[in-house]
Every structure is written in C-alpha cells, then in structure tokens.
Design a protein around this motif. Structure first.
Motif, PDB file in Angstrom:
ATOM      1  N   ARG A 253      84.648 -46.331   2.467  1.00  0.00           N
ATOM      2  CA  ARG A 253      84.057 -47.589   2.938  1.00  0.00           C
ATOM      3  C   ARG A 253      83.157 -48.202   1.872  1.00  0.00           C
ATOM      4  O   ARG A 253      83.131 -49.416   1.691  1.00  0.00           O
ATOM      5  CB  ARG A 253      83.279 -47.366   4.232  1.00  0.00           C
ATOM      6  CG  ARG A 253      84.169 -47.236   5.460  1.00  0.00           C
ATOM      7  CD  ARG A 253      83.377 -47.246   6.760  1.00  0.00           C
ATOM      8  NE  ARG A 253      82.659 -46.005   7.011  1.00  0.00           N
ATOM      9  CZ  ARG A 253      83.188 -44.922   7.561  1.00  0.00           C
ATOM     10  NH1 ARG A 253      84.451 -44.922   7.921  1.00  0.00           N
ATOM     11  NH2 ARG A 253      82.456 -43.846   7.761  1.00  0.00           N
ATOM     12  N   LYS A 254      82.425 -47.371   1.145  1.00  0.00           N
ATOM     13  CA  LYS A 254      81.523 -47.864   0.104  1.00  0.00           C
ATOM     14  C   LYS A 254      82.259 -48.314  -1.154  1.00  0.00           C
ATOM     15  O   LYS A 254      81.850 -49.274  -1.802  1.00  0.00           O
ATOM     16  CB  LYS A 254      80.508 -46.783  -0.274  1.00  0.00           C
ATOM     17  CG  LYS A 254      79.494 -46.507   0.796  1.00  0.00           C
ATOM     18  CD  LYS A 254      78.541 -45.411   0.362  1.00  0.00           C
ATOM     19  CE  LYS A 254      77.598 -45.053   1.497  1.00  0.00           C
ATOM     20  NZ  LYS A 254      76.750 -43.901   1.152  1.00  0.00           N
ATOM     21  N   SER A 255      83.323 -47.599  -1.496  1.00  0.00           N
ATOM     22  CA  SER A 255      83.991 -47.842  -2.775  1.00  0.00           C
ATOM     23  C   SER A 255      85.250 -48.695  -2.685  1.00  0.00           C
ATOM     24  O   SER A 255      85.730 -49.184  -3.704  1.00  0.00           O
ATOM     25  CB  SER A 255      84.362 -46.503  -3.419  1.00  0.00           C
ATOM     26  OG  SER A 255      85.396 -45.867  -2.669  1.00  0.00           O
ATOM     27  N   GLY A 256      85.816 -48.817  -1.497  1.00  0.00           N
ATOM     28  CA  GLY A 256      87.084 -49.527  -1.356  1.00  0.00           C
ATOM     29  C   GLY A 256      88.294 -48.647  -1.615  1.00  0.00           C
ATOM     30  O   GLY A 256      89.428 -49.126  -1.657  1.00  0.00           O
ATOM     31  N   MET A 257      88.063 -47.350  -1.764  1.00  0.00           N
ATOM     32  CA  MET A 257      89.149 -46.399  -2.000  1.00  0.00           C
ATOM     33  C   MET A 257      90.085 -46.356  -0.792  1.00  0.00           C
ATOM     34  O   MET A 257      89.634 -46.363   0.348  1.00  0.00           O
ATOM     35  CB  MET A 257      88.538 -45.013  -2.248  1.00  0.00           C
ATOM     36  CG  MET A 257      89.530 -43.880  -2.343  1.00  0.00           C
ATOM     37  SD  MET A 257      88.728 -42.292  -2.697  1.00  0.00           S
ATOM     38  CE  MET A 257      87.684 -42.048  -1.278  1.00  0.00           C
ATOM     39  N   LEU A 258      91.379 -46.294  -1.061  1.00  0.00           N
ATOM     40  CA  LEU A 258      92.379 -46.182  -0.008  1.00  0.00           C
ATOM     41  C   LEU A 258      92.536 -44.729   0.413  1.00  0.00           C
ATOM     42  O   LEU A 258      92.678 -43.848  -0.432  1.00  0.00           O
ATOM     43  CB  LEU A 258      93.736 -46.697  -0.515  1.00  0.00           C
ATOM     44  CG  LEU A 258      94.931 -46.438   0.406  1.00  0.00           C
ATOM     45  CD1 LEU A 258      94.869 -47.332   1.637  1.00  0.00           C
ATOM     46  CD2 LEU A 258      96.232 -46.626  -0.350  1.00  0.00           C
ATOM     47  N   LEU A 259      92.506 -44.482   1.705  1.00  0.00           N
ATOM     48  CA  LEU A 259      92.906 -43.202   2.278  1.00  0.00           C
ATOM     49  C   LEU A 259      94.114 -43.498   3.148  1.00  0.00           C
ATOM     50  O   LEU A 259      94.084 -44.443   3.944  1.00  0.00           O
ATOM     51  CB  LEU A 259      91.791 -42.603   3.133  1.00  0.00           C
ATOM     52  CG  LEU A 259      90.460 -42.327   2.450  1.00  0.00           C
ATOM     53  CD1 LEU A 259      89.441 -41.833   3.466  1.00  0.00           C
ATOM     54  CD2 LEU A 259      90.629 -41.323   1.330  1.00  0.00           C
ATOM     55  N   MET A 260      95.191 -42.724   3.005  1.00  0.00           N
ATOM     56  CA  MET A 260      96.403 -42.967   3.790  1.00  0.00           C
ATOM     57  C   MET A 260      97.058 -41.631   4.117  1.00  0.00           C
ATOM     58  O   MET A 260      97.131 -40.742   3.277  1.00  0.00           O
ATOM     59  CB  MET A 260      97.385 -43.846   3.011  1.00  0.00           C
ATOM     60  CG  MET A 260      98.664 -44.170   3.772  1.00  0.00           C
ATOM     61  SD  MET A 260      99.829 -45.196   2.807  1.00  0.00           S
ATOM     62  CE  MET A 260      99.055 -46.806   2.970  1.00  0.00           C
ATOM     63  N   GLY A 261      97.525 -41.517   5.355  1.00  0.00           N
ATOM     64  CA  GLY A 261      98.271 -40.341   5.775  1.00  0.00           C
ATOM     65  C   GLY A 261      99.749 -40.631   5.809  1.00  0.00           C
ATOM     66  O   GLY A 261     100.160 -41.756   6.128  1.00  0.00           O
ATOM     67  N   CYS A 262     100.547 -39.646   5.476  1.00  0.00           N
ATOM     68  CA  CYS A 262     102.001 -39.774   5.583  1.00  0.00           C
ATOM     69  C   CYS A 262     102.363 -40.049   7.039  1.00  0.00           C
ATOM     70  O   CYS A 262     101.965 -39.297   7.935  1.00  0.00           O
ATOM     71  CB  CYS A 262     102.647 -38.477   5.097  1.00  0.00           C
ATOM     72  SG  CYS A 262     104.374 -38.300   5.560  1.00  0.00           S
ATOM     73  N   ASP A 263     103.091 -41.125   7.266  1.00  0.00           N
ATOM     74  CA  ASP A 263     103.395 -41.500   8.645  1.00  0.00           C
ATOM     75  C   ASP A 263     104.196 -40.429   9.387  1.00  0.00           C
ATOM     76  O   ASP A 263     103.839 -40.034  10.495  1.00  0.00           O
ATOM     77  CB  ASP A 263     104.099 -42.860   8.713  1.00  0.00           C
ATOM     78  CG  ASP A 263     105.357 -42.953   7.877  1.00  0.00           C
ATOM     79  OD1 ASP A 263     105.708 -41.989   7.156  1.00  0.00           O
ATOM     80  OD2 ASP A 263     106.000 -44.021   7.933  1.00  0.00           O
TER      81      ASP A 263
END
Length: 110
Positions: free
Chosen positions: A61-71
């Motif tokens: 949230r602070k850095s704009g980094m993407l977190l994504m899980g394999c669908d």
C-alpha cells in the motif's frame, strides 16, 4: 533496479518473514520490488489474517508494489474470496499487463 519475485518454493513463508519483508519495512532491500506473484500453497500467505501477508500488504500500500496470487491456485484452495483486500488473482497474462509499465530489470523465482 526494479525486481519482481515469483514465489513457488515451499520455503517462501520463511524467506519472506525472516528476510525480504523486514528489509522492505526498513527500506534496506537494495532494489525496488515492483511485484510479487504467489503460486501453489504460497497463496495462503495472501489470506486475510496471515501475519506475513498483512505485513506485505502494508508495504504494498505504501510503495505501490503489486501482490498477486495465481488464480487457479487460489480457486483450487478455495481462498479466492478470502484474500487481503486489494490483492488480485490472475494468470501470467494478467501479471504481464499489471507489470508492463514497471520498467522491470529482473524477475527472481524463489
């Protein structure tokens, strides 16, 4: 340097909790992490209430980094609707699109 991590190792929880997350929280990681993609059981790290996932989400949230899980991994584990707010699920085309403007230098698979 901009990097993205792909987590497929069964040791991802330890690596994140003891190494990467503290470095990111303290601003001493040495590279800008623009994204993290989680496979198989590592998707459990992204479930609401997981301490490591919650810490990662705060950094994101602070850095704009993407977190994504394999669908498919999330669907198979019946957790797709239990992820921390704001964390999407997707497949490689979604990951590529989400990181397309990140000027990525390296992708590191752990």
């Amino acid at each position: 340097m901009n990097v993205a991590y792909v987590f497929s190792t069964p040791n991802a929880s330890y690596i994140l909790e003891k190494m990467i997350v503290p470095q990111l929280e303290e601003g001493r990681h040495g590279a800008t992490v623009v994204g993290m993609f989680f496979f198989v059981d590592n998707t459990y790290l992204l479930v609401k209430g997981n301490p490591t996932g919650e810490r990662l989400a705060a950094v994101a949230r602070k850095s704009g980094m993407l977190l994504m899980g394999c669908d498919q991994c999330c669907y198979q584990r019946a957790i797709a609707d239990r992820l921390i707010e704001g964390i999407p699920i997707g497949c490689f085309p979604d990951l590529y699109k989400a990181l397309s403007g990140a000027k990525l230098d390296q992708v590191i698979t752990l």
